[in-house]
Design an enzyme around this catalytic site. Sequence first.
Site, PDB file in Angstrom:
ATOM      1  N   HIS A 180     136.237   3.674 111.925  1.00  0.00           N
ATOM      2  CA  HIS A 180     136.076   4.548 112.959  1.00  0.00           C
ATOM      3  C   HIS A 180     137.323   4.638 113.921  1.00  0.00           C
ATOM      4  O   HIS A 180     137.300   5.857 114.708  1.00  0.00           O
ATOM      5  CB  HIS A 180     135.293   3.491 114.029  1.00  0.00           C
ATOM      6  CG  HIS A 180     133.857   3.450 113.248  1.00  0.00           C
ATOM      7  ND1 HIS A 180     133.594   2.262 112.604  1.00  0.00           N
ATOM      8  CD2 HIS A 180     132.645   3.929 113.501  1.00  0.00           C
ATOM      9  CE1 HIS A 180     132.173   2.458 112.152  1.00  0.00           C
ATOM     10  NE2 HIS A 180     131.596   3.238 113.004  1.00  0.00           N
ATOM     11  N   ASP A 251     129.227   9.729 105.760  1.00  0.00           N
ATOM     12  CA  ASP A 251     129.488   8.733 106.949  1.00  0.00           C
ATOM     13  C   ASP A 251     129.858  10.038 108.375  1.00  0.00           C
ATOM     14  O   ASP A 251     130.012  10.756 108.001  1.00  0.00           O
ATOM     15  CB  ASP A 251     130.453   7.786 106.757  1.00  0.00           C
ATOM     16  CG  ASP A 251     130.437   6.556 107.439  1.00  0.00           C
ATOM     17  OD1 ASP A 251     129.556   6.472 108.553  1.00  0.00           O
ATOM     18  OD2 ASP A 251     130.973   5.445 106.772  1.00  0.00           O
TER      19      ASP A 251
END
Length: 338
Positions: A180, A251
């Site tokens: 992230h 993702d």
Amino acid sequence: MGFGALFVDIDGTSLSDADRELLLRPQVAGVILFGRNTQSAEQTAQLAAAIHAVRDDLIVSVDQEGGRVQRLRDGVTRLPPMAALGRLYQRDAEKALYAAREVGYLMAAELRSLGVDLSFAPVLDLEYGRNTVIGDRAFAPKSDEIVALAGAFVAGMHEAGMAATGKHFPGHGWADADTHSSDAVDDRDFGEIWEQDLVPFRKLVDAGLDAVMPAHVLYPACSDQPAGFSSFWLQDVLRSRLAFEGVIFSDDLSMKAAHTAGGYAQRAEMALNAGCDVLLPCNNREGALEVVEYLVAKGFKPSPSLLSMRGKAIVHDKERLARGSVLCAELWQEVSDV
């Protein structure tokens, strides 16, 4: 052209006019809900109904793994981290497998009762003690234990009318970084990954896993692109060698580890060329709109296989749900005792 579709996010607990306009675009196949969208079970049900009212073919999804990653918490059972099942497995494998099936059923049944179609679960990563973003989201450190527990969990999801998505292919447990916020690298060779991290994916694909989400991890000994942008991983390994025929979700294309591909249109192009069916450009409306325009310009259309991701209408067993809630409370004790 090939297949390509979007799952988009929204800002609040209800739909805005801008949200509705976006959801009417044929390139959009679904919505992913975050904590900011799921204030309570009642409100989430109203939001899911509103999304389906815009287009009844839209898929409402969420990350409802349990433990740290449970977007909806108010009005549903507080699910334990999957590591609790792994710890129970060390003492009583039979009870742990029963528990895994019941927790998978409970999670999926509660969401389906609210009109949510899909939870991106289970995590199939090995817990090496190296990656804190995975940590107790993983069932266990051993592949055979993950195969058993995740297989039972998926069976429970299927009984509740929900498809299962294994993540993060080919394995995120070794790379010591959070994709992230930073780039993640796994320097191991393919043979080691095949014999360890890929075992849960191999076995669950054989057992009928519905979807896969790749990791934004770079495996330089295998490919010069992160797995989600790599035709080696998605086509050569997942599609060809593992004979996977289900849906491949990217993702989140907004993650720091995805930035190496360039802007949102470039990320979308690389993910689709690598083999992804569905793109998730989350938490950036401008980025999502950029991907929409890219899909329009290239003539991409949603894959018909996405129909398998829609939740099924099943009458759920209230007594089983009640037993599952009690079981979850017991499983929390597994992790609180550590």
